[in-house]
Design a protein around this motif. Sequence first.
Motif, PDB file in Angstrom:
ATOM      1  N   UNK A   1       0.848  -1.196   0.000  1.00 41.04           N
ATOM      2  CA  UNK A   1       0.000   0.000   0.000  1.00 41.04           C
ATOM      3  C   UNK A   1       0.879   1.239   0.000  1.00 41.04           C
ATOM      4  N   UNK A   2       0.550   2.181  -0.897  1.00 41.31           N
ATOM      5  CA  UNK A   2       1.247   3.468  -1.002  1.00 41.31           C
ATOM      6  C   UNK A   2       0.181   4.538  -1.190  1.00 41.31           C
ATOM      7  N   UNK A   3       0.208   5.553  -0.369  1.00 40.31           N
ATOM      8  CA  UNK A   3      -0.797   6.604  -0.397  1.00 40.31           C
ATOM      9  C   UNK A   3      -0.193   7.881  -1.003  1.00 40.31           C
ATOM     10  N   UNK A   4      -0.546   8.319  -2.295  1.00 34.51           N
ATOM     11  CA  UNK A   4      -1.754   7.884  -2.940  1.00 34.51           C
ATOM     12  C   UNK A   4      -1.466   7.556  -4.416  1.00 34.51           C
ATOM     13  N   UNK A   5      -0.798   8.472  -5.121  1.00 29.95           N
ATOM     14  CA  UNK A   5      -0.504   8.283  -6.545  1.00 29.95           C
ATOM     15  C   UNK A   5       0.995   8.030  -6.697  1.00 29.95           C
TER      16      UNK A   5
ATOM     17  N   UNK B   1      -2.749  13.021   8.709  1.00 34.07           N
ATOM     18  CA  UNK B   1      -2.604  12.497   7.344  1.00 34.07           C
ATOM     19  C   UNK B   1      -1.492  11.450   7.265  1.00 34.07           C
ATOM     20  N   UNK B   2      -1.578  10.601   6.267  1.00 38.28           N
ATOM     21  CA  UNK B   2      -0.584   9.550   6.018  1.00 38.28           C
ATOM     22  C   UNK B   2      -0.202   9.606   4.549  1.00 38.28           C
ATOM     23  N   UNK B   3       1.091   9.672   4.269  1.00 41.46           N
ATOM     24  CA  UNK B   3       1.558   9.806   2.886  1.00 41.46           C
ATOM     25  C   UNK B   3       2.661   8.799   2.602  1.00 41.46           C
ATOM     26  N   UNK B   4       2.662   8.291   1.372  1.00 39.36           N
ATOM     27  CA  UNK B   4       3.744   7.435   0.915  1.00 39.36           C
ATOM     28  C   UNK B   4       3.552   5.976   1.275  1.00 39.36           C
ATOM     29  N   UNK B   5       4.654   5.254   1.329  1.00 30.60           N
ATOM     30  CA  UNK B   5       4.629   3.820   1.619  1.00 30.60           C
ATOM     31  C   UNK B   5       4.173   3.605   3.062  1.00 30.60           C
TER      32      UNK B   5
ATOM     33  N   UNK C   1       0.342  12.948  -2.792  1.00 37.08           N
ATOM     34  CA  UNK C   1      -0.793  12.671  -1.914  1.00 37.08           C
ATOM     35  C   UNK C   1      -1.503  13.983  -1.614  1.00 37.08           C
ATOM     36  N   UNK C   2      -2.621  14.222  -2.293  1.00 33.05           N
ATOM     37  CA  UNK C   2      -3.340  15.485  -2.149  1.00 33.05           C
ATOM     38  C   UNK C   2      -4.508  15.332  -1.169  1.00 33.05           C
ATOM     39  N   UNK C   3      -4.228  14.786   0.001  1.00 34.93           N
ATOM     40  CA  UNK C   3      -5.252  14.553   1.018  1.00 34.93           C
ATOM     41  C   UNK C   3      -6.079  15.806   1.265  1.00 34.93           C
TER      42      UNK C   3
END
Length: 824
Positions: free
Chosen positions: A340-344, A410-414, A385-387
Motif C-alpha cells: 500500500x502506497x498513499x496515494x498516486x 494524514x498519512x503519505x507514501x509507503x 498525496x493530495x489529502x
Amino acid sequence: MKLNDHVAIVTGAGSGIGAAISAALAQSEKEEKEPTQESDKVIPQTYFPARIAALILVTCCTGFTSQSLRGQGTDQTHPNFVFILTDDQGWTGLSVPMDKNRPDSKSDYYQSPSIARLAAQAHGYALHFIDGRPAFDVRIHGKVTRLSSPARVDGTMTLDASLTREKMTLSVNGGEPISIDSPGLIPVQPMDSLSIEFDERSPAGDHDSPNRFNGKILKHSVDAIAVTTKTAQDGKPFQSELVTQWGAKVTADNAWTEYPRPQMKRGKWVNLNGMWEYSITPQNAGKAGKWDGEILVPFAIEAPLSGVGRLLEPNEALWYRRNFNLQQKPKGRLLLHFEAVDYRSEVWVNGKEVGGHVGGNLPFSFDITEHVKAGKNTIALKVVDRTSADDSFQLRGKQKLVNRGIFYTRVSGIWQSVWLEPVPENYIKSLKVDTKMNGEIRLAPFLVGKGKLRTEAWLDGRKVAEGSMVVKVDQPKLWSPDSPTLYQLKVFMQDESGQELDRVESYAGIREVGKAKDKDGHWRFTLNGKTIFHWGPLDQGWWPDGLLTPPSEDAMLFEINFLKQAGFNMIRKHIKVEPRLYYYHCDRLGMLVWQDQVSGGPNPKWYRLDPTKNKKHSTPEPGDLIDAEWPDADHEQWMAELKGMIDHLYNHPSIVMWVPFNEAWGQHRTMEVGEWIMNYDPSRSINIASGGNFAPVGDIADMHSYPHPVFPFHMNEYEDYIKVVGEFGGHGWKVDGHEWDPKKKNFIYGGMPKTIDEYAERYAESIRLLGELKTQGISGGVYTQTTDVEGEINGLMTYDRKVIKIPAKDLARLHQVLFSATDQ
C-alpha cells in the motif's frame, strides 16, 4: 454604498454548501423577527453604519480548481449589501443580512474565537475597501496576498474577484480585470468551522478609512480556522509522547519482516522494508532533489516510527530510493510488490519507469525482470498525496490535513510492506476461492502462461480432498466464530504432461452467509444456515507511533485477541483496509468483519434513518437527492478502488459484509453502486449506507445513535431489511498519562463521567438497551470504539494500548445478554 462610510470584510473558504444556505437563510429570517440574546462571550461594542451581509458556512467541501466572490452594494438609503460566493462546480452561496441595531447578536452559527490568536492558521478571502479603493485579499496560513484597484470608486458598484492556482483577479463594475500571481487555493477541509468576530479598529494601517463614526471601523470576518495542536507551521505533525510496547521495539532490522500474503504463499521472497532514502520536492518536479535523509519503510513519513515525522503538503512530492543486489539475472520473472502506497505512485528501476498506480489502500506489483541486472539495482518511487486538498475526490478515509475531532493525522507514501518475489515464467498470479456448506471449494485462477491446476485440501496435517479447480471435502467442518476451521490448500500449476510449473499455499474457510426471518418476522443474519447476532466494535486501526501502519503483527494480534476474549464476535473495520495478515488472524481466530470502503470526495446532505434524530440533518422530501454529484472519471476511479478492495479481500471467510458508504461521506450513485456489488459478490451482505443515507438496495438498514442505541421500528420502509445499530456508545474516559495530547480538547459522546465506575455504568446501560432492541428486531450492533484515537478518548483501551478501561472478562460477562442459545 458610500465607501467612506464603512469597511466590510467578508472571508470564507471552500465549496459545497450542504445544509448551510437553508440554515443560514432560516437564521436570517429569525433575526428579522426576534430579538437575540446578548452573547455570553465578550465582543467589543461596535456600531454598524449599515446592514452588513455575511456568508456563513457551517460545513464546506473541497474539490474546486477556482473560487470567486461578488460584492454588490448601494448607498445607505438602501441599506443592504450582498456577497455571493461561487465556485467552478456550480455552487452558489447567498448572504445573511445582519441588523445594525443588534451588534452583539449571536446564533448557533456565530462563534467568536480570537481571530488575532489564530491568525497564523486562518484561511479565507475578503472583498473590502481601503481608502475608497476596492481590494481582494486571500489569506493562507495567516499570510495575506492583496490585489487592490489603482483607482478610487464611489457610488453603487459590483466587485468580481476570482482565485485559481495561477491568478488572482479583480474587476469593478464589469470593467477590465486586474490580476497578480496567485498564492494558491485555500486549503480548507470538509467540516471546517467558520467563525465571525466583530472588532473595532482605529483609522490606521490596513483598515484606514475616513468615516463619520469617530474613527471606528467595522471589521466583519468569517474565517475558516485551521486549528490544531503544534501543526504544519514547521512542517511537522504533532509529536505525542505516546508509544506502544511494540513500537518501542521497532528497529530497521525487524520492521515488518513477516511474509505479507498468507493466501498466496511462496517459499522464496525478499523483504525490502528497512531504511530508504527520501526527498521532498514540488509536486511537478521530474526528478528527486537532494536526498534529505533516511526513512524507515513501511511507516509513512508523518508517523513517528518512520524516523522523519514530517507533514507532506498537497503541492509536494515524496521520493524514495533504495538499492538491492542480485547475484544473477533472474531465470524466471521477478515481481516488485507494494502492499500500500498513499496515494498516486510512479516507480522506476535502474532509471527506467516500470509503471504507476492510483489509490492509497491496495497492493500493486510490477514485473521488473527486463529492468534488472546482476549486481546492484536501484528502485525509485515518486508519491503525490493530495489529502483533502483541491483534488477532493481522492479517497482518504479518516485522514485530514488538519486533524481534529473524528479525523486524524494524514498519512503519505509507503505505509505497508515492499517486497520482491521470484516466480517461474509460467505462474499463478492470483486465486479466487468460493465455498459451499456441502464441502465444495471452487478456485478461479489467474494464470500467467499456459497450464492447469491441481489442488489438495489438508486439515490437521492430513490430506482430505484433491481435485483441480473444484475440491469436494466430505463431512466438512464449517467455519464460524466458535469453530474457525481453516482448510490448508496446496495449489500446483502443471503443464500438459503433469510437470510442475509453480506452486502456492493458501487456505479456505467453508461457510455461507445469508439471512432469514425469525418466528416474529424479523430479518436476522445467518451463518451456515443458523441465526447469528453480529456484535463488535468500531475499529479505526490507528496507532500513535505508526498511524495507519500497525507497529507489528503482534500488535494487531493483541487487539483481535482482546476483542475475542471480551465477548465480541465481529469487528467493523472502519474506513480502512488493513494489511493482509490482519484478516488472516481474523480468519484463524474466528472474528466476523464488516469491511468499510475507504471514503473521500464531496458529500451530499446527510439524512439519518430516523427524522427525529436528524437535528440539522433534515428529512429528505420526495425529489430530494441523497447523492452527491460525481463526474464520471472520479466515479470510475472510486469504483476501481471498490472493486479492487473486494477482489483483494474476497477469499477471507471472516469478511461477511461490505459497507460502501458511511454517514453520506462521499455518497453518490447509491443504487447503481449497491446493485453492482450485489451482482459482483452475492456471497456477502451489503450494508449500502451505514448511518444514512438509506436507499432500497442491499440487505441492511443501519441506524447510528449516540450515546445509547435506538432504532426507528415505526418506519415501514425498513421492514424488508436486516436492522442494525451500526454505531452507538462513544462513552469516554480520560486516563492521565495516556492521552495523545493532554492539551487538546477531548472528543467523546455524552459528556465526561466523574468516575471510572460511572463510565462502566454508562457502558453497561448501552449494552442493556441493545439487548432490549434485539428482542424487537435488531440483528447487530457496533460499539464506538476499540481504542482512543488522537483526540478521541472513547475507546475500550487507551491509544497506546497500555490501559484497558474495562477488563475483558467483565466485558464478556456484560455481553452475554446479547446472545442466546441459537446464536453462534
